[in-house]
Design an enzyme around this catalytic site. Structure first.
Site, PDB file in Angstrom:
ATOM      1  N   MET A  87       6.112  35.646 -11.929  1.00  0.00           N
ATOM      2  CA  MET A  87       6.881  36.756 -11.380  1.00  0.00           C
ATOM      3  C   MET A  87       7.949  37.201 -12.382  1.00  0.00           C
ATOM      4  O   MET A  87       8.598  36.400 -13.005  1.00  0.00           O
ATOM      5  CB  MET A  87       7.560  36.319 -10.078  1.00  0.00           C
ATOM      6  N   CYS A  88       8.073  38.474 -12.572  1.00  0.00           N
ATOM      7  CA  CYS A  88       9.147  39.060 -13.347  1.00  0.00           C
ATOM      8  C   CYS A  88       9.492  40.379 -12.675  1.00  0.00           C
ATOM      9  O   CYS A  88       8.779  40.832 -11.798  1.00  0.00           O
ATOM     10  CB  CYS A  88       8.721  39.357 -14.791  1.00  0.00           C
TER      11      CYS A  88
END
Lengths: 231, 305
Positions: free
Chosen positions: B1-2
């Protein structure tokens, strides 16, 4: 117990966790309508509700709004993020804007209405929920759909109903492509009247006779000895 | 996740507010990436003959004024330098190659974070709000910018491994997702002369697009070529001298929301980061379709004109 007409919660002042805890322990607002202000795209608003309360959320919500819902009637006056009404058990979740991916994923029962467009994988692995989309749905919608009904008033993206089981998909507009084992099926009078009932319940105006019906060809159900080498 | 964000202003009256809005958007993606953050801001175009480089000193021991004086003497050029925390912006009347070659000899520890005639890139470890405040993002002025909050998966958490990654003059990329064929692609690009600064998968994507652009493809075609050659999950936001582009892979597992009105185009991994933009209530909001290039270019008067 004090009966109140309306309870307002401002998420600019109260955390989502505090709101959800109040909604999970309804000692004072079981009969009240709840008005939720300033959601600002926050995640997990009104998740896991068990009581038949009316919730109106005034603005766009983030991920998983109305997830695992039982009995509550939830209206979002805005867009919703991923997984709205994920695994809904009963009740109604209505989004007046667009919904992001995986709307009503794995939903067991109840009704989910997206008045705008739903994105990819709408109704993925649905297990009995009814879904009505006023606009279009994105690619891979109805992927692995097991039971339940999905009605799409606009168009459907690529790979509709891929690996679908016994769920039924009605689409009024164009279907970009059908996924594995999904075929168009005959639209009988019984299907038209069933769809009419669903659209009426969803309060979505559309002529049921303009829809086409899609479902499983059931070719993936059985092991085929001719293909044994491929396994 | 970013988390990734981008803001492309069509209305020059908003240029003064670019940094303020971009900071709010970046901080809105903190939960998606608390490890490090970075951003690119496109300011006024420099006069012809000048080049701008954003430099980073990992040891934070450089006397930037001294470095500028030495560069002036060695290259017979004029040079101005402005320090911002661990970074500094150098403007000189020479070429990027001349400065980069000189740095390799005189100050090999210094990293070039960006070069061009508009772009500046700042990135560092820590919470997005701390990184933004460290570099003074809220006060920055410009026409467009992109940002990234990182939850590290494919490589170490360092300043160099933070996004955005440069892909040529005034061109940079931020990535949410992970690539699976990046080692092979890096070897392929290395054989064709690309030099890598990190072992990060996203840098491979940036270098890939730089390579395709170097072959003469327009940006939209370069991005379309990436659909064929990059294997993995991605939402990319790309900044160019005058433009902004967004691309998701064919499965589109990584989120993205676009919003547009008469004043701006904005993109974020989640709506949260768009919710405070002026006029968001009346903007068109939609999700970019998989494998479709969305780009905006030169839809506005150039501020310098």
């Amino acid at each position: 117990m004090t009966v109140q007409d309306s309870i307002t919660v401002d998420l600019a002042e109260v955390s989502v966790r505090d709101l959800n805890q109040r909604l999970h322990h309804l000692t004072d607002g079981g009969d009240a309508d709840w008005q939720i202000l300033n959601p600002r795209g926050q995640h997990a608003i009104a998740v896991g509700l068990m009581d038949p309360v009316q919730i109106t959320i005034d603005g766009p919500v983030g991920y998983y709004c109305g997830g695992m819902n039982q009995n509550a009637q939830i209206v979002v006056n805005g867009h919703s993020g991923w997984g709205v009404a994920e695994n809904i058990m009963s009740g109604v979740v209505r989004v007046r804007g667009n919904a992001s991916e995986s709307a009503a994923a794995t939903g067991r029962a109840g009704l989910v209405v997206i008045e705008g467009d739903a994105s990819s994988r709408c109704g993925v692995s649905m297990k009995g929920v009814d879904i009505v989309v006023g606009g279009s749905v994105g690619h891979m919608s109805g992927f692995l759909a097991q039971t339940g009904r999905m009605a799409v008033c606009g168009d459907a993206g690529a790979d509709l109903g891929s690996s679908i089981y016994e769920a039924v998909i009605y689409v009024r507009g164009d279907v970009e492509s059908l996924g594995a084992d999904c075929i168009e099926k005959e639209m009988t009078d019984a299907h038209i009247s069933e769809l009419a009932e669903l659209l009426t319940r969803a309060e979505v105006a559309a002529d049921p006779s303009e829809f086409r019906r899609y479902g499983s060809a059931r070719n993936l159900y059985h092991f085929k000895v001719d293909h044994a080498d491929a396994y | 996740m970013c988390g990734i964000v981008g803001l492309y202003l069509k209305n020059p009256n908003l240029y003064e507010k670019l940094g303020e809005h971009l900071q709010t958007m970046l901080v809105g993606m903190t939960e998606r990436g608390p490890d490090s953050a970075g951003f690119a801001v496109y300011g006024d175009q420099l006069s012809a003959g000048l080049v701008k480089l954003t430099l980073y000193d990992p040891a934070q021991a450089t006397n930037w004024d001294g470095l500028a004086h030495r560069l002036q003497d060695d290259l017979n050029a004029t040079a101005e330098v402005t320090a911002r925390a661990s970074h500094a912006v150098l403007i000189a009347d020479t070429t990027h190659d001349a400065v980069a070659n000189w740095l390799r000899t005189y100050a090999p520890a210094i990293r070039v974070m960006s070069h061009g005639d508009r772009i500046e890139i700042y990135k560092d470890m820590g919470l997005p709000v701390d990184v933004a405040n460290r570099f003074g993002l809220a006060a920055m002025v410009g026409s467009h910018g992109i940002g990234h909050t990182r939850m590290a998966t494919e490589s170490a958490v360092t300043t160099e491994h933070s996004h955005p990654f440069i892909a040529g003059a005034d061109l940079c990329l931020v990535h949410n997702g992970s690539l699976s064929n990046y080692n092979r692609l890096r070897a392929w690009l290395s054989r064709r002369g690309r030099i890598f600064a990190t072992d990060n998968d996203s840098e491979v994507a940036a270098q890939y697009f730089a390579f395709r652009l170097g072959q003469g493809l327009p940006l939209s075609e370069a991005l379309r070529a990436g659909l064929r050659d990059l294997d993995g999950f991605y939402t990319f936001a790309v900044g160019t001298r005058d433009g902004f582009a967004v691309l998701r892979d064919g499965i589109a597992c990584k989120p993205a929301v676009l919003a547009e009105n008469d004043d701006w185009v904005a993109m974020a991994s989640e709506f949260r980061s768009l919710s405070a933009l002026p006029g968001i209530d009346r903007a068109r909001v939609w999700e970019p379709a998989p494998a479709v290039v969305y780009s905006w270019e030169a839809e506005r008067m150039d501020r310098a004109a």
